[in-house]
Structure formats: C-alpha cells, structure tokens
Design a protein around this motif. Structure first.
Motif, PDB file in Angstrom:
ATOM      1  N   UNK B   7      -7.823 126.224  66.220  1.00 47.40           N
ATOM      2  CA  UNK B   7      -8.502 125.371  65.293  1.00 47.40           C
ATOM      3  C   UNK B   7      -9.623 126.310  64.684  1.00 47.40           C
ATOM      4  N   UNK B   8      -9.924 127.341  65.344  1.00 50.00           N
ATOM      5  CA  UNK B   8     -10.998 128.121  64.877  1.00 50.00           C
ATOM      6  C   UNK B   8     -10.405 129.141  63.624  1.00 50.00           C
ATOM      7  N   UNK B   9      -9.050 129.360  63.384  1.00 50.94           N
ATOM      8  CA  UNK B   9      -8.564 129.778  62.419  1.00 50.94           C
ATOM      9  C   UNK B   9      -8.805 129.137  61.094  1.00 50.94           C
ATOM     10  N   UNK B  10      -9.303 129.755  59.984  1.00 43.93           N
ATOM     11  CA  UNK B  10      -9.704 129.271  58.815  1.00 43.93           C
ATOM     12  C   UNK B  10      -8.993 129.874  57.510  1.00 43.93           C
ATOM     13  N   UNK B  11      -8.741 129.127  56.743  1.00 41.12           N
ATOM     14  CA  UNK B  11      -8.122 130.118  55.305  1.00 41.12           C
ATOM     15  C   UNK B  11      -9.432 130.405  54.390  1.00 41.12           C
ATOM     16  N   UNK B  12      -9.418 131.553  53.956  1.00 43.81           N
ATOM     17  CA  UNK B  12     -10.455 131.707  52.714  1.00 43.81           C
ATOM     18  C   UNK B  12      -9.628 132.337  51.522  1.00 43.81           C
ATOM     19  N   UNK B  13     -10.304 131.966  50.567  1.00 41.31           N
ATOM     20  CA  UNK B  13      -9.642 132.689  49.142  1.00 41.31           C
ATOM     21  C   UNK B  13     -10.682 133.869  48.945  1.00 41.31           C
ATOM     22  N   UNK B  14      -9.940 135.006  48.745  1.00 40.49           N
ATOM     23  CA  UNK B  14     -10.626 136.064  48.391  1.00 40.49           C
ATOM     24  C   UNK B  14     -10.529 136.598  46.976  1.00 40.49           C
ATOM     25  N   UNK B  15     -11.715 137.049  46.408  1.00 38.91           N
ATOM     26  CA  UNK B  15     -11.754 137.498  44.820  1.00 38.91           C
ATOM     27  C   UNK B  15     -12.665 138.635  44.897  1.00 38.91           C
ATOM     28  N   UNK B  16     -12.681 139.209  43.521  1.00 37.40           N
ATOM     29  CA  UNK B  16     -13.538 140.485  43.610  1.00 37.40           C
ATOM     30  C   UNK B  16     -14.501 140.321  42.619  1.00 37.40           C
ATOM     31  N   UNK B  17     -15.756 140.480  42.630  1.00 38.99           N
ATOM     32  CA  UNK B  17     -16.882 140.728  41.718  1.00 38.99           C
ATOM     33  C   UNK B  17     -17.258 142.119  41.618  1.00 38.99           C
ATOM     34  N   UNK B  18     -16.753 143.031  40.727  1.00 35.52           N
ATOM     35  CA  UNK B  18     -17.036 144.357  40.634  1.00 35.52           C
ATOM     36  C   UNK B  18     -15.956 144.941  41.629  1.00 35.52           C
ATOM     37  N   UNK B 109      -9.922 134.534  61.748  1.00 33.58           N
ATOM     38  CA  UNK B 109     -10.242 133.671  63.083  1.00 33.58           C
ATOM     39  C   UNK B 109     -11.793 133.870  63.342  1.00 33.58           C
ATOM     40  N   UNK B 110     -12.242 132.945  63.934  1.00 33.07           N
ATOM     41  CA  UNK B 110     -13.931 133.076  63.938  1.00 33.07           C
ATOM     42  C   UNK B 110     -14.600 134.085  64.725  1.00 33.07           C
ATOM     43  N   UNK B 111     -13.286 134.864  65.656  1.00 28.01           N
ATOM     44  CA  UNK B 111     -13.638 135.989  66.162  1.00 28.01           C
ATOM     45  C   UNK B 111     -14.011 137.251  65.163  1.00 28.01           C
TER      46      UNK B 111
END
Lengths: 741, 167
Positions: B7-18, B109-111
């Motif tokens: 449950x600590x695993x989460x998804x993130x959208x990554x993007x670039x600024x510069x 992971x939260x770790x």
C-alpha cells in the motif's frame, strides 16, 4: 430502490422526500392563512388549511416525525373547530397558526425536537383558544397522537377493523405498525395478528408485509377519523371497517356531506383515484370490500387522497444539480455544433452542410427548451414576502396592504435565488422608512392603510422588478446633505435626482435619525446593490416627497446566456454585452493623430472619452488603419471602448473564469467560440471604473481620504468601503474632466 | 512483499522543467494535453498563462516554471499541459500546468522517498513533498496543492485587492 438493501420505512430517502413535500405544504399553508385574514372566513380556504395540516400530520407520523405529528394535531383541532363553526377565525388564531407553522418548519428541517417549552406554550395557547370558542366542550375529533390519550368515551363504540397490507405497501414506505399505533392512540385497541401467510425464511421478501390484523377499537371517534389513519395506504391494502352499531355507520357519509365542498372537483377526483388503484391489480381486487363496507369514499377523503397523489400538480421534482448538468451538456453541444457549422462552411459539401444546418436547428431549440426548464415564476419569491409584510406591519403597528403584480413572470432559478435578499431589504426599508404610521397617514390626507406593491414584468432580455410604496418618499435634500457630510459628494456637485438617490446604496449610508431593529444601520441598501451587481443588473430609484418611492431592479433573464457583440483586438476575441452597447463609431488613424494624445471623440457634438483596450490590456500586434469605438453606457456615464474589429453579434454561454481569475474585475467570464477559441466577456461597468482608477492616481488620492476617515469611525472591512466609495467619487470628478480638458 | 509495503507504493507522473525532473502524484492528474492555444487574460501576472478550451470548459493554465522561479516557458513540440485537480480554498479546482515535456508514470515505494534537504535546492522547500530516488537520479515530488495555493499564484487576487484597497 435496490433489491438487496432493505429500505425500512422512515429511511432517509423517504424522510427527505417528506421534508421537501412538507416544507412546500407549509408554504401553501402560510399563504392561505395570510389570504384568510384578507378574505375572512372563507369555508373553502379553512377546509384547505385543515387538509394541509392533516396531510402533514399523517405523513409526518408515517415517517417517524412523531413530535411534528402530535404538534400538528393541535393546530388541526383548532381548524377543525373553525370549520365546524365552534371557533371563530380570529386574528389571534392566525397569528398562533403562523407561529405554529414556523415551529413545524423547524421540526421538519432539524428533525430533532429542540426545546419543548415554546412548543408547549403554543399548544397551550391553541388549546385555550379552542376551549374559549367552545361553550359546551364536546370533543368529537379523535386523538391521533402517537402517545395514547384519554378520550371521553361518551358515545364510544367498538369498531371492527380488518387490515391486510397489500404486497406493495411496505415497499412504498408505509409501516403498518405506525398505523396500528395511531389507532391505539384513539382509544382502547385489541389487535390480533395473523401470521399464517408468513413463508419460510429462505423465501421471505424483506420488503413485503405478510401479516394481517384483526383489530377491535373502542373509541369515540367516528368512521371517518379511523379511515383517515389509513388514508395514504388505502389503495395498497385490504381494509374493512364496521361498527357494532350499523345505523351509526350508515349515518357517517351523511355527516361528511356537510363539509363545504364544491361538487365539480369531486367528479374529477374519483377517476384519478381509480386510475391509481388500477396500477396494482391486487389493489383493485382488494378495493371491492372497502367500498362495500363503507358505502363510498367520502368526498373529503377523496380530495385528500388526490392532493397526496399529487394529481393536481402537473410536474416532477428534479434536483437543481441535475438541471445544471443538463445545461452544461447543452453548452458543450452548442460549442461542438458551432465547430461543425464552421467545418461545413469550409468543406463546401452539400451533404455535410445540410446535416450541419439540421444540427444547428436542433441545438438551438434544445438550448432554448433546456434554458426554459430553469425558468421559474417569481410567484414563490414574491409570495414569501407576504409573511414578512404581515409580521413587520404588526411589529411596526402600521397597516400595510401588499399587492403583487406579474407573479407569473419567469426568471432563471439562479437569478431568483439571489433576488430574495435584495428584495427583503427593499421591503424592510419601505416598511420602516417609507410607509408612515396610520396617524401620520391620516394627517397627510392619505388612506389609513399603506400600500406596498411588488411587480415584475419583461422588458427585452431583462425583467423589471419593482418595489413601490405610497409612503413619505425620500427626502432628497437630506440625502444630499448626508452625502456631503460623509464626503461622498462635494458640496457644489451638480447631480441629477437619480444620482442623488443612488447615494442611498452606499455602504453605511443612512438618513435615519435612530437605528431601529429593522433598519437604519445603512447596511441593507448596500447589500441590495452588491447583489444586483452580482446579477449584472442595475437599480433605479424614483421618489416623490409625500407620494412614495419606487425602486426598480433591472435583472437579466438568465445568467447563463447573454447576447453580445464579438470583437477582436489583435488576435484575441472579446464579447461585449449587447445590453450595454449603444453604437459603434469608426476611428481613423488620422483622427487619432489629430487629437494629439487626447482620447476624446466627438459624437454628434458630445465629447466622449474613450479607452484604448489594446493599450489597457497590453495586447501586442500591428495597429489597424481604422479602429472601432464601441460606445457603452455605464454607471459612470458614456464611454468609448476602442477595439480593432467588430465581427458581429453572438449569443454566448457564459462560463466562469474560475477561482484563480475571480478577482479580474474587467471580465465577467469567458465563452467558447465556434472555432474553439476562448473569448473573454467584458464587463463595461467595471472596466471603466478600473480603467479610471488605474489611469488617474489623483482620483485615488481623493478617494483615499474619506476611506481612511471612515475606517477610524467604523470598525469594518476598510478596503470594501474604500472600494465602493471610490466608485462613486471617481466618476463624478472624472465626468467633468474630459469636458473641461 | 507484505500488504503494508504494497500500500505504500504509489504512482507518480514525471515531467521535465528545463533539465530538472519533477513528479506529481497521479491521483492529482486528470489528463495530459498537447499544447493548444492559450488565451491570455489581460492584467494578470505573467505566470498565469491564460485559459484554454478543454472540451467546452474554460480551464486556467499556469506557467509552472515561473511558479518555481524558473524562466518563462518557451513552447516547443514537447510542451504539454498537465491538467491537475487541486483544492483551492476548500473547493476542488481544475488547473492546467505547463510542462516542458512529460516523461512517464513511475512507481515509487515510500522507502524510496526522502525528505527534501533544507538547503541546496533551487525550488522552495515547502513546494517539495519529498525527493524520489530512481537509479542514480533524484526526482522532486511536488506538493501541487501548495504550489497553486501559494501567494505568488494568487498574486492576481492579492494584487487586485491591493489596488482596490489603495484606491
């Protein structure tokens, strides 16, 4: 209703429906009570009140609002007594009933009982009133309160009742136990349940009632009263009521005939009830014995059944949020349709063109009818004020007659909701400051009774709402003097009457010598202006000393769609509300050069200052050879707004710019054009005000001084006062400036 | 892997600024759009890019780079609008954020997430929810609610009220 979930009677869903219905009934009740005081004892109206009370009591008990039911019972008793002529309908009774209605509303909306003392006091008063009007106390009406009460058994007898709930009764939210309990409250009840029909646990349908009852009731109540207990389930159950004394039972319908009731509705009513019954075959089967046992349904019952079935209302109840959703969808459709039309135009394909045209036609009628759904007559909003006027008149010991005109005029629901507050303040103001006391009126040679008139009528794409009184009028000299004292206007300012009257809408402005409970603090009128501005409407005040005051509110029909002119500046689109636009004048480069930096245009001899929106908004791009000056009429006077091109008129769906941009005063929203571009909708009033403010720092300095002074006098949001202040001052100093320049 | 860790695993959208990589919790992201015509709103700070037509709704777009004290976004083929749902003044609001390019959705992971260091960051520390570690690089996980409720963005409102107050 889901099959799995067991919907116990009195569940939230039903309670919510009951609340809604009951609140509406209370509103009707209030209206009929207030009408009663005008028309005096109209037997039909009294019967109507009695019926409404009875419905609230009955369904209240059914959905578990026991306190409400028992309280309503007392009021019902009172009106029963009026109906029978045992008690005369006094003003005192109407007052009591109105208070009672307020109390009932509290009980309905808050569900919990609250403090019982005011309730007991009311009940006490009602009971005493009934007693005082009844010389030889003989309580005929049976007690239907859930708590058993002792009924005099003077002419009591035993009633045999056989009661078999139909298969759908519980499904429709009726609880047989509550009905039996109500019967028990009428006297001594013996009940025997027949559970022989109960199937095995695996086959049981939790929403179905399998039990039936044989009841013996020893009571003084007559058959009608007993039958009333079952009135809402009559079509859903098998019911037989018979008395030990057959002669008495036959006599019952005759008694019912004495209830004043016109024969025509009766004729209509019966078929309606029958149609309802035919909806369930079981009910038809069960119906026979009921009629056999009781000769026929009494007209009174039929009528009550009818009002409960909603047979006389030709509408359905829809949540406002669902309507909003519909309007949003239509809005999207309009946008897509505009794109389709544009595409068809470019393709030059006959087939696509004809489809696009068809879609356009359908969309526009769909838009019109969906906007129409939101339109509601102002009647409800207006009628609500009858009560206010009644109460205020009593508190102020003035005699006031409220008349309403154009109640059928329709306005968008959102607009109506926001109209209530301003109207409230205007009416209070008229009642308190406008209308004189009876003595003063007679001295002034006027009729004893003051007159307050609420009106509504269409005028183009707006609705005019008028609040007029025939009171003493506004003392124009006093308003002007107060304005000067407060630094709102300069002592030598030349102002028109309506400009002076508009001062009363300034925050904190009051000419009242003393502050009363009702008004005088100078807050109300400020609220009126704010609310009306929010609705993009405007206010006009007319007043004649000694003759009265009329405040007219001009409100746009709807907030969702406006007529506008589509203009461009650079490559950006803007929409200018058509309602504020007067004309359009061409401005050539040569003219601009000749004026040497003065931003003025000569319109048939009148010098009008213009604002170059391109500069003001900081839009880049090449300057046009010819620009267009849009002449707009604002609160601050006439101004020109310079744009590049005028593309034409358009009907646009107004969309909010959202949270982030809510403080951009110059814009009232955005709309999406056929080509998918976003066009910004200008608010000419605010635009001119903001522009003047930003261009003239000196005007700000003028405005700042009184604002600072005010802040020390009044604890309050200083910026707001300053803001509204400067609105007033700036235009005045400004409007004289260009002419003099 | 135990349930707790799952449950600590989460998804993130990554993007670039510069050159920098940022991440937003996918739960906040409604969709990612190609850059479309943005209608600027006059008299607003430059970081408020304007509004777009999102299938018939008017949605404000913010120049995320400028929110994070970077130079103004220069639109390229890769420029995207990340449409996020944030809570402003207790009201759920849809806002578009300009990003130089959108990378991918990653699991963290939260770790794998460390608190942001107090110094040595070019972005305001209170905008960063944590630093996600991926292979050899760090990803800054943005607290997007906080970025959009920051004073700077509300500049339009505060600035305007300021002029009103002064007037």
């Amino acid at each position: 209703m889901s099959v799995v979930a067991i919907q116990a009677p009195g569940s939230d869903q039903f309670r919510a429906a009951f609340r809604e219905e009951a609140v509406e009934l209370l509103r009707d009740l209030e209206a009929s009570l207030l009408n009663l005081q005008d028309s005096n004892e109209d037997p039909e109206a009294v019967a109507g009140i009695f019926r409404n009370l009875h419905t609230i009591k009955g369904s209240g008990a059914m959905f578990g609002f026991t306190i409400l039911a028992s309280f309503t019972h007392h009021l019902e008793n009172a009106f029963d007594a009026v109906r029978d002529g045992r008690v005369t309908l006094s003003r005192e009774l109407i007052d009591l009933a109105l208070q009672g209605i307020d109390h009932m509303r509290g009980l309905i909306l808050n569900a919990h009982a609250g403090d019982r003392r005011p309730r007991m006091a009311l009940v006490d008063k009602v009971t005493r009133l009934i007693a005082s009007g009844t010389p030889g106390t003989s309580v005929v009406e049976g007690e239907a309160t859930p708590t058993p009460q002792v009924v005099p058994f003077g002419d009591s007898r035993v009633w045999g009742i056989s009661f078999t709930p139909g298969p759908d009764m519980m499904r429709f939210g009726s609880d047989p136990a509550l009905l039996i309990r109500e019967l028990a409250g009428m006297g001594q009840l013996e009940a025997r349940a027949d559970l022989s029909q109960l199937p095995s646990l695996t086959e049981i349908d939790p929403e179905r009632c399998y039990a039936s009852w044989e009841l013996a009731l020893y009571t003084g109540a007559d058959e009608n009263v007993i039958r009333d207990v079952f009135i809402f389930v009559e079509d859903l159950c098998f019911l037989r009521i018979c008395s030990e004394d057959i002669e008495e039972a036959v006599a019952v319908p005759a008694v019912a005939q004495t209830v004043p009731d016109s024969p025509e509705p009766r004729a209509e009513v019966d078929p309606i009830v029958r149609v309802d019954a035919s909806a369930s075959p079981a009910a038809i089967k069960d119906r026979g014995p009921v009629e056999a046992g009781s000769t026929s349904m009494s007209p009174q019952q039929a009528k009550e059944a009818k009002s409960y079935d909603g047979g006389d209302r030709g509408g359905i109840r829809v949540a406002a949020s669902k309507l909003d959703q519909l309007i949003n969808l239509v809005g999207e459709l309009v946008t897509v349709q505009a794109r389709l039309s544009e595409l068809a135009l470019r393709r030059d394909d006959n087939e696509i063109s004809s489809v696009a045209e068809e879609v356009e036609r359908l969309t526009s009628s769909l838009r019109e009818s969906s906007m129409n759904v939101r339109m509601m007559p102002v009647r409800n909003t207006f009628e609500r004020f009858r009560r206010l006027v009644y109460d205020l008149a009593r508190d102020l010991s003035k005699s006031v007659n409220l008349t309403i005109e154009g109640a059928e005029t329709e306005l968008d629901k959102t607009v109506l909701d926001q109209l209530s507050d301003p109207l409230l303040h205007l009416i209070r103001n008229s009642m308190d400051h406008g209308l004189e006391t009876t003595g003063d009126r007679l001295r002034a040679g006027k009729s004893e009774q003051g007159h307050l008139h609420l009106s509504a009528r269409h005028s183009g794409a707006s609705v005019l709402i008028g609040v007029s009184d025939d009171g003493r009028g506004i003392d124009i000299a006093r308003v002007r003097q107060r304005g000067i004292e407060r630094g709102l206007i300069s002592a030598d300012a030349v102002l028109s009457e309506s400009e002076i009257f508009s001062l009363i809408f300034e925050p904190g402005f009051s000419t009242a010598v003393e502050v009363t409970d009702l008004s005088g603090r100078g807050v109300g009128m400020d609220v009126v202006r704010r609310n009306i501005e929010k609705l993009r409407g405007n206010i006009d005040v007319a007043s004649k000393p000694g003759k009265g005051t009329t405040v007219t509110l001009r409100i746009p029909l709807t907030l969702a769609i406006i007529d506008g002119l589509l203009v461009t500046i650079g490559d950006q689109y803007f929409v200018l509300p058509l309602a504020h636009t007067l004309e359009c004048i061409e401005l050539s480069r040569a003219e601009i050069d000749r004026s040497e930096g003065k931003q003025l245009i000569n319109v048939r001899g009148e010098l009008i200052a213009y604002i170059r929106l391109r500069e003001y908004f900081g839009i880049e791009g090449d300057l046009q050879e010819f620009e267009q000056v849009m002449l707009v009429d604002t609160d601050s006077g006439r101004f020109g707004l310079v744009v590049d091109r005028v593309l034409g008129d358009c009907q646009t769906m107004v969309k909010s710019l959202g949270h982030l941009y809510q403080k951009i005063n110059e814009l009232s929203g955005a709309t999406i054009l056929g080509n998918g571009c976003v066009a910004l909708i200008l608010d000419p009033h605010r635009l001119v005000q903001e522009c003047i403010r930003s261009l003239h720092p000196s005007a700000r300095a003028v405005a700042r001084a009184p604002a600072g002074a005010r802040a020390s006098l009044r604890a309050g949001p200083g910026s707001d006062i300053a803001d509204a202040n400067s609105n007033k001052i700036v235009p005045i100093s400004r409007s004289s400036a260009p002419v003099g320049a | 892997m135990s349930m707790a860790e799952m449950t600590d695993m989460r998804q993130y959208l990554t993007f670039r600024l510069g050159s920098e990589i940022f991440a937003i919790d996918v739960a906040k992201v409604r969709e990612v759009l190609d850059l479309t015509a943005i209608t600027p709103i006059p008299r607003t700070p430059e970081l408020m890019a304007g509004v777009i037509n999102l299938r018939g709704s008017v949605v404000p777009v913010v120049d995320l780079r400028q929110c994070l004290d970077m130079a103004k976004t220069v639109s390229t083929r890769n420029t995207c609008i990340v449409v996020v749902e944030v809570v402003l003044d207790g009201e759920s609001t849809i806002i578009g954020a300009l990003a130089d390019s959108v990378e991918e959705v990653i699991d963290l992971d939260s770790a794998q997430i460390q608190p942001a260091p107090r110094i040595g960051m070019q972005v305001r520390v209170d905008f960063i929810r944590g630093m996600g570690k991926r292979e050899n690089s760090f990803i800054m996980i943005l607290d997007i609610d906080r970025v959009f409720t920051a004073e700077e963005l509300r500049g339009t409102s505060t600035e305007n009220t300021a002029t009103e107050a002064a007037a």
